[in-house]
Scaffold this motif. Structure first.
Motif, PDB file in Angstrom:
ATOM      1  N   ALA A  90      52.097 -32.807   3.566  1.00 54.90           N
ATOM      2  CA  ALA A  90      52.575 -31.897   2.526  1.00 54.90           C
ATOM      3  C   ALA A  90      53.478 -30.823   3.121  1.00 54.90           C
ATOM      4  O   ALA A  90      54.458 -30.409   2.488  1.00 54.90           O
ATOM      5  CB  ALA A  90      51.386 -31.261   1.811  1.00 54.90           C
ATOM      6  N   THR A  91      53.154 -30.389   4.333  1.00 52.07           N
ATOM      7  CA  THR A  91      54.011 -29.419   5.023  1.00 52.07           C
ATOM      8  C   THR A  91      55.396 -29.999   5.255  1.00 52.07           C
ATOM      9  O   THR A  91      56.417 -29.328   5.048  1.00 52.07           O
ATOM     10  CB  THR A  91      53.390 -29.014   6.371  1.00 52.07           C
ATOM     11  N   ASP A  92      55.445 -31.260   5.686  1.00 54.55           N
ATOM     12  CA  ASP A  92      56.733 -31.919   5.907  1.00 54.55           C
ATOM     13  C   ASP A  92      57.541 -31.994   4.618  1.00 54.55           C
ATOM     14  O   ASP A  92      58.763 -31.784   4.622  1.00 54.55           O
ATOM     15  CB  ASP A  92      56.515 -33.324   6.466  1.00 54.55           C
ATOM     16  N   GLU A  93      56.862 -32.307   3.521  1.00 60.03           N
ATOM     17  CA  GLU A  93      57.554 -32.394   2.236  1.00 60.03           C
ATOM     18  C   GLU A  93      58.094 -31.032   1.821  1.00 60.03           C
ATOM     19  O   GLU A  93      59.219 -30.932   1.304  1.00 60.03           O
ATOM     20  CB  GLU A  93      56.605 -32.939   1.169  1.00 60.03           C
ATOM     21  N   LEU A  94      57.332 -29.976   2.055  1.00 58.60           N
ATOM     22  CA  LEU A  94      57.818 -28.627   1.754  1.00 58.60           C
ATOM     23  C   LEU A  94      59.033 -28.288   2.610  1.00 58.60           C
ATOM     24  O   LEU A  94      59.953 -27.605   2.150  1.00 58.60           O
ATOM     25  CB  LEU A  94      56.707 -27.602   1.985  1.00 58.60           C
ATOM     26  N   GLY A  95      59.046 -28.789   3.849  1.00 56.87           N
ATOM     27  CA  GLY A  95      60.210 -28.583   4.702  1.00 56.87           C
ATOM     28  C   GLY A  95      61.438 -29.277   4.154  1.00 56.87           C
ATOM     29  O   GLY A  95      62.545 -28.721   4.153  1.00 56.87           O
ATOM     30  N   ARG A  96      61.261 -30.511   3.659  1.00 54.49           N
ATOM     31  CA  ARG A  96      62.387 -31.255   3.079  1.00 54.49           C
ATOM     32  C   ARG A  96      62.919 -30.574   1.826  1.00 54.49           C
ATOM     33  O   ARG A  96      64.121 -30.658   1.528  1.00 54.49           O
ATOM     34  CB  ARG A  96      61.955 -32.695   2.759  1.00 54.49           C
ATOM     35  N   ARG A  97      62.030 -29.885   1.118  1.00 59.31           N
ATOM     36  CA  ARG A  97      62.439 -29.180  -0.101  1.00 59.31           C
ATOM     37  C   ARG A  97      62.973 -27.785   0.183  1.00 59.31           C
ATOM     38  O   ARG A  97      63.402 -27.086  -0.741  1.00 59.31           O
ATOM     39  CB  ARG A  97      61.255 -29.089  -1.061  1.00 59.31           C
ATOM     40  N   GLY A  98      62.950 -27.386   1.437  1.00 56.92           N
ATOM     41  CA  GLY A  98      63.460 -26.079   1.807  1.00 56.92           C
ATOM     42  C   GLY A  98      62.529 -24.925   1.504  1.00 56.92           C
ATOM     43  O   GLY A  98      62.948 -23.761   1.519  1.00 56.92           O
ATOM     44  N   LEU A  99      61.250 -25.214   1.280  1.00 57.51           N
ATOM     45  CA  LEU A  99      60.286 -24.165   0.941  1.00 57.51           C
ATOM     46  C   LEU A  99      59.576 -23.611   2.169  1.00 57.51           C
ATOM     47  O   LEU A  99      58.998 -22.519   2.118  1.00 57.51           O
ATOM     48  CB  LEU A  99      59.257 -24.693  -0.066  1.00 57.51           C
ATOM     49  N   VAL A 100      59.586 -24.353   3.270  1.00 62.32           N
ATOM     50  CA  VAL A 100      59.079 -23.838   4.541  1.00 62.32           C
ATOM     51  C   VAL A 100      60.099 -24.143   5.621  1.00 62.32           C
ATOM     52  O   VAL A 100      60.965 -25.003   5.460  1.00 62.32           O
ATOM     53  CB  VAL A 100      57.709 -24.448   4.932  1.00 62.32           C
ATOM     54  N   ARG A 101      59.985 -23.428   6.736  1.00 61.45           N
ATOM     55  CA  ARG A 101      60.839 -23.672   7.891  1.00 61.45           C
ATOM     56  C   ARG A 101      60.260 -24.855   8.670  1.00 61.45           C
ATOM     57  O   ARG A 101      59.241 -24.722   9.352  1.00 61.45           O
ATOM     58  CB  ARG A 101      60.902 -22.430   8.780  1.00 61.45           C
ATOM     59  N   ALA A 102      60.915 -25.983   8.572  1.00 54.43           N
ATOM     60  CA  ALA A 102      60.375 -27.216   9.158  1.00 54.43           C
ATOM     61  C   ALA A 102      60.137 -27.082  10.658  1.00 54.43           C
ATOM     62  O   ALA A 102      59.174 -27.636  11.196  1.00 54.43           O
ATOM     63  CB  ALA A 102      61.323 -28.380   8.877  1.00 54.43           C
ATOM     64  N   ASP A 103      61.004 -26.328  11.344  1.00 55.69           N
ATOM     65  CA  ASP A 103      60.879 -26.216  12.795  1.00 55.69           C
ATOM     66  C   ASP A 103      59.747 -25.291  13.233  1.00 55.69           C
ATOM     67  O   ASP A 103      59.459 -25.170  14.422  1.00 55.69           O
ATOM     68  CB  ASP A 103      62.195 -25.766  13.419  1.00 55.69           C
ATOM     69  N   SER A 104      59.078 -24.650  12.272  1.00 57.36           N
ATOM     70  CA  SER A 104      57.984 -23.743  12.618  1.00 57.36           C
ATOM     71  C   SER A 104      56.616 -24.404  12.504  1.00 57.36           C
ATOM     72  O   SER A 104      55.598 -23.789  12.821  1.00 57.36           O
ATOM     73  CB  SER A 104      58.016 -22.505  11.704  1.00 57.36           C
ATOM     74  N   LYS A 105      56.570 -25.654  12.088  1.00 54.94           N
ATOM     75  CA  LYS A 105      55.294 -26.347  11.864  1.00 54.94           C
ATOM     76  C   LYS A 105      54.545 -26.556  13.181  1.00 54.94           C
ATOM     77  O   LYS A 105      55.100 -27.039  14.158  1.00 54.94           O
ATOM     78  CB  LYS A 105      55.550 -27.706  11.208  1.00 54.94           C
ATOM     79  N   ILE A 106      53.261 -26.193  13.164  1.00 53.50           N
ATOM     80  CA  ILE A 106      52.374 -26.427  14.306  1.00 53.50           C
ATOM     81  C   ILE A 106      51.069 -27.013  13.784  1.00 53.50           C
ATOM     82  O   ILE A 106      50.488 -26.501  12.823  1.00 53.50           O
ATOM     83  CB  ILE A 106      52.091 -25.135  15.088  1.00 53.50           C
ATOM     84  N   GLU A 107      50.608 -28.092  14.422  1.00 50.73           N
ATOM     85  CA  GLU A 107      49.363 -28.723  14.000  1.00 50.73           C
ATOM     86  C   GLU A 107      48.157 -27.974  14.575  1.00 50.73           C
ATOM     87  O   GLU A 107      48.147 -27.593  15.744  1.00 50.73           O
ATOM     88  CB  GLU A 107      49.332 -30.188  14.444  1.00 50.73           C
ATOM     89  N   PHE A 108      47.137 -27.791  13.724  1.00 52.65           N
ATOM     90  CA  PHE A 108      45.917 -27.094  14.111  1.00 52.65           C
ATOM     91  C   PHE A 108      44.747 -28.041  14.356  1.00 52.65           C
ATOM     92  O   PHE A 108      43.898 -27.786  15.210  1.00 52.65           O
ATOM     93  CB  PHE A 108      45.491 -26.105  13.017  1.00 52.65           C
ATOM     94  N   ALA A 109      44.657 -29.110  13.562  1.00 55.88           N
ATOM     95  CA  ALA A 109      43.478 -29.973  13.636  1.00 55.88           C
ATOM     96  C   ALA A 109      43.764 -31.317  12.988  1.00 55.88           C
ATOM     97  O   ALA A 109      44.628 -31.427  12.118  1.00 55.88           O
ATOM     98  CB  ALA A 109      42.295 -29.317  12.928  1.00 55.88           C
ATOM     99  N   ARG A 110      43.003 -32.323  13.426  1.00 57.75           N
ATOM    100  CA  ARG A 110      43.017 -33.627  12.780  1.00 57.75           C
ATOM    101  C   ARG A 110      41.769 -33.757  11.921  1.00 57.75           C
ATOM    102  O   ARG A 110      40.748 -33.141  12.196  1.00 57.75           O
ATOM    103  CB  ARG A 110      43.061 -34.745  13.832  1.00 57.75           C
ATOM    104  N   SER A 111      41.868 -34.573  10.885  1.00 58.57           N
ATOM    105  CA  SER A 111      40.775 -34.645   9.924  1.00 58.57           C
ATOM    106  C   SER A 111      40.543 -36.080   9.472  1.00 58.57           C
ATOM    107  O   SER A 111      41.487 -36.869   9.371  1.00 58.57           O
ATOM    108  CB  SER A 111      41.094 -33.774   8.697  1.00 58.57           C
TER     109      SER A 111
END
Length: 263
Positions: A90-111
């Motif tokens: 979902a974070t990636d999709e928000l990046g594609r839509r320009g709602l988040v800075r895609a290059d700032s994404k950092i993973e915290f945990a796997r689930s």
């Protein structure tokens, strides 16, 4: 661990100094977060505030789905946020839509996706693909979330197992926090025989028995990640929060919550 103890513990590892890098003043940091990582966040947030001097203002919502409370819907209608913490896809999709800075994404945990039954009920076999398929066909009622794990179950897993039509009439999509509840709460009341959700959202709910995870070959391997929004107002403080949650010293809290640190 109590907040004061956690602050001392983190300071021992030098994390407090990490939080203060570039933080010349106390800031209000607006955070939007989905349910899967909320347990970790709520335990670590007081330590972050104490160590950094910043104040977190938190809004909860699903990672995806058609709820007006969903994080993508909130951002799209202009609600204020500096940081989002949600499903990595979902974070990636928000990046594609320009709602988040895609290059700032950092993973915290796997689930992983797990399953529960009501406390005292027999534990169905879900240890293999065929066993899970049989359980889905024979159970009387199924509950799953309206966010990432539920979307995967209803659109990918059930069709892959060839049971989509058979389970459609006995499945219930559960709206999550803030206005809703965990899937496990529905199962605990006896309103569904089995329930599926991220393990971290299942294991701490009273009145249920945790059965286990669905087979490894069926796991989508969700990740939870943080990112700065495209309208971030406090980039330094928000970045400090992301670094804090991604630090190795946060790993014990992540593991305790039923998640797996990414490293």
């Amino acid at each position: 661990m109590k907040p004061r103890s956690l602050v001392r513990w983190l300071s021992t590892f030098g994390v407090a100094s990490l939080l203060m890098v570039g933080a010349a003043f106390a800031a209000d940091v607006h955070v939007m977060i989905s349910a899967g990582f909320y347990g970790v966040y709520s335990e670590l947030a007081p330590a972050f505030e104490s160590a950094s001097g910043h104040h977190l203002i938190t809004t909860r919502g699903p990672s995806m789905g058609d709820s007006p409370e969903a994080i993508p819907a909130r951002l799209a209608r202009g609600e204020v946020a500096d940081v989002v913490i949600l499903d990595g896809g979902a974070t990636d999709e928000l990046g594609r839509r320009g709602l988040v800075r895609a290059d700032s994404k950092i993973e915290f945990a796997r689930s992983l996706i797990g399953m529960v039954v009501r406390a005292g009920a027999a534990k169905p076999d879900i240890g293999s693909v065929e066993a899970l398929r049989s359980t889905l066909l024979t159970t009387k009622s199924i509950a799953y979330s309206d966010s990432g794990s539920g979307t995967y179950l209803s659109t990918t897993l059930f069709p892959k197992l060839g049971v989509a039509d058979q389970v459609a009439g006995k499945s219930r999509k559960v709206r999550g926090p803030p206005s809703g509840e965990p899937v496990a709460a529905v199962v605990a009341r006896g309103e569904a025989e089995i329930g599926f959700q991220q393990v971290s959202e299942l294991i701490h709910v009273p009145g249920i028995t945790y059965v286990g995870t669905i087979p490894a070959e069926l796991q989508p391997m969700f990740v939870f990640a943080g990112a700065l929004t495209s309208t971030v107002r406090q980039p330094e403080a928000a970045g400090a929060l992301i670094r804090f949650l991604a630090s190795a010293e946060a790993a014990p809290v992540i593991s305790k919550a039923g998640l797996m640190p990414p490293h």
